[in-house]
Design a protein around this motif. Structure first.
Motif, PDB file in Angstrom:
ATOM      1  N   SER A 178      -8.182  -9.523  -6.243  1.00 23.00           N
ATOM      2  CA  SER A 178      -9.548 -10.093  -6.753  1.00 23.00           C
ATOM      3  C   SER A 178      -9.487 -10.795  -7.818  1.00 23.00           C
ATOM      4  O   SER A 178     -10.115 -11.742  -8.327  1.00 23.00           O
ATOM      5  CB  SER A 178     -10.394  -8.680  -6.843  1.00 23.00           C
ATOM      6  N   THR A 179      -8.343 -10.385  -8.926  1.00 16.78           N
ATOM      7  CA  THR A 179      -8.033 -11.190 -10.223  1.00 16.78           C
ATOM      8  C   THR A 179      -7.748 -12.615  -9.712  1.00 16.78           C
ATOM      9  O   THR A 179      -8.346 -13.655 -10.235  1.00 16.78           O
ATOM     10  CB  THR A 179      -7.254 -10.357 -11.081  1.00 16.78           C
ATOM     11  N   GLY A 180      -6.699 -12.796  -9.014  1.00 11.51           N
ATOM     12  CA  GLY A 180      -6.242 -13.963  -8.486  1.00 11.51           C
ATOM     13  C   GLY A 180      -7.000 -14.792  -7.809  1.00 11.51           C
ATOM     14  O   GLY A 180      -7.515 -16.025  -8.348  1.00 11.51           O
ATOM     15  N   LEU A 181      -8.137 -14.229  -7.218  1.00 14.32           N
ATOM     16  CA  LEU A 181      -9.021 -14.990  -6.352  1.00 14.32           C
ATOM     17  C   LEU A 181     -10.177 -15.499  -7.386  1.00 14.32           C
ATOM     18  O   LEU A 181     -10.851 -16.689  -7.238  1.00 14.32           O
ATOM     19  CB  LEU A 181      -9.875 -14.219  -5.334  1.00 14.32           C
ATOM     20  N   ALA A 182     -10.351 -14.565  -8.307  1.00 18.15           N
ATOM     21  CA  ALA A 182     -11.308 -14.915  -9.236  1.00 18.15           C
ATOM     22  C   ALA A 182     -10.862 -16.097  -9.964  1.00 18.15           C
ATOM     23  O   ALA A 182     -11.393 -17.194 -10.582  1.00 18.15           O
ATOM     24  CB  ALA A 182     -11.576 -13.789 -10.447  1.00 18.15           C
TER      25      ALA A 182
END
Length: 363
Positions: A178-182
């Motif tokens: 989720s951090t990378g996609l954000a």
């Protein structure tokens, strides 16, 4: 020749996996209308650059003039030097390259642009320029704003230069959670707004070049980007798996080594150390310098220059002196640069031998 006939250490490439990797990226780029200009830092071999071009790549990417000279042998219609080129000697060599293919350079300062302009105009040539912006990595590139505008204004009016667009490298995106996609979403907003601002000022970005292997499958979500420059995807490595950009079955490269000592209980020494493998650690903080194929409980714990320490204390493998292992390196790009040649294999057969012609081209 058979795989077992190779002297060790030897870097081997499963050609079937490599071809699948090449086709997957080419199909992805074509499906999403993205120009594919692969970075050749991973393989450093003109024959493999030729394979990428044959599958639809618009050109190739390099970092140094020496690499550009080597990659001319692949006959690319375009070469991008994705690195600020500084110094008269390097610029003179690039001008010779520019006589044989369309050349572009990414840069982030007026000082570098001025040197390139002087060299190009003196040679009677025109070189494309991609203004490098910082997409979040904090390495090279200007933060979008007044300094980037000033650079583009200078390039647009400089003799021998043609402003072609923007370049960036999203190397800060090293996970697809989720951090990378954000981070991908934030990058999309940054690129979209920057391109729109430049358009409003009268600067058309024909090329907006970014992309990387870790985030390749999300490249189409970055609004405004129309070119990708992945490199590692051709072979993949342990870090690619750790990041989530590929599966183990997508790792084409491994290093064949021989057990040379079992003197210490629970440990074997193999004939490959820091002069054979990359010393890069795993990006996710995992242990070891590579993954031992077929012996999942073994851990490649330590390296000296010629010695690789493999902890087999938790493995039931009864390894003996003379046994051979294959190890998938953490970072294949650096590993390739340590080897004079690599071998293309299909099953147990050796089908190809490629000299690493771009090896050590640091200037």
């Amino acid at each position: 020749m058979n795989l077992h006939d190779l002297d060790t250490p030897a870097l081997v490439i499963d050609t079937g996996v490599m071809q699948r990797n090449l086709r997957r990226m080419a199909d992805y780029a074509a499906t999403h209308g993205l120009r594919l200009r692969p970075h050749t830092k991973t393989h450093k071999i003109p024959a493999l650059g030729g394979m990428q071009l044959a599958l639809g790549a618009c050109g190739l990417t390099v970092a140094k003039p020496g690499e550009a000279e080597v990659m001319l042998r692949a006959q690319p219609p375009e070469l991008l030097v994705a690195y600020p080129t500084v110094g008269a000697a390097k610029l003179a060599r690039l001008m010779e390259v520019a006589r044989h293919t369309r050349l572009a350079v990414s840069l982030d300062s007026i000082e570098v642009a001025r040197g390139l302009s002087d060299a190009a105009s003196a040679a009677g040539l025109t070189v494309g320029v991609l203004a490098e912006m910082d997409a979040g990595l904090g390495r090279v590139g200007l933060v979008p704003g007044p300094d980037l505008i000033r650079l583009i204004e200078f390039v647009s009016n400089a003799a021998g230069l043609a402003f072609a667009g923007l370049a960036f490298y999203p190397g800060h995106i090293k996970s697809l959670d989720s951090t990378g996609l954000a981070a991908v979403e934030r990058l999309s907003i940054l690129v979209r707004e920057t391109v729109a601002d430049l358009h409003a000022r009268g600067f058309e970005c024909r090329v907006v070049s970014g992309g990387s292997t870790p985030a390749w499958a999300h490249s189409h979500q970055i609004e405004g980007m129309n070119e990708i420059r992945p490199g590692t995807y051709i072979f993949n490595d342990r870090n690619s798996v750790a990041i989530g950009s590929c599966a183990w079955d997508d790792c084409a490269a491994s290093i064949l080594v021989t057990v040379v000592s079992t003197a210490k209980s629970g440990q074997v020494i193999v004939d490959g150390g820091s002069k054979t493998f990359s010393s890069d650690r795993l990006v996710d903080g995992g242990e070891g310098f590579g993954s031992v194929v077929g012996v999942p409980a073994a851990v490649f714990t330590k390296m000296n220059e010629e010695h690789g320490f493999v902890d087999v204390s938790k493995s039931d493998a009864n390894l003996k002196v003379g046994d051979r292992l294959r190890i998938i390196p953490n970072h294949v790009c650096v590993a390739v640069n340590l080897h004079e040649r690599i071998y293309g294999i299909a099953g147990e057969g050796v089908e190809e031998t490629w000299e690493v012609e771009g090896r050590g081209k640091l200037q």
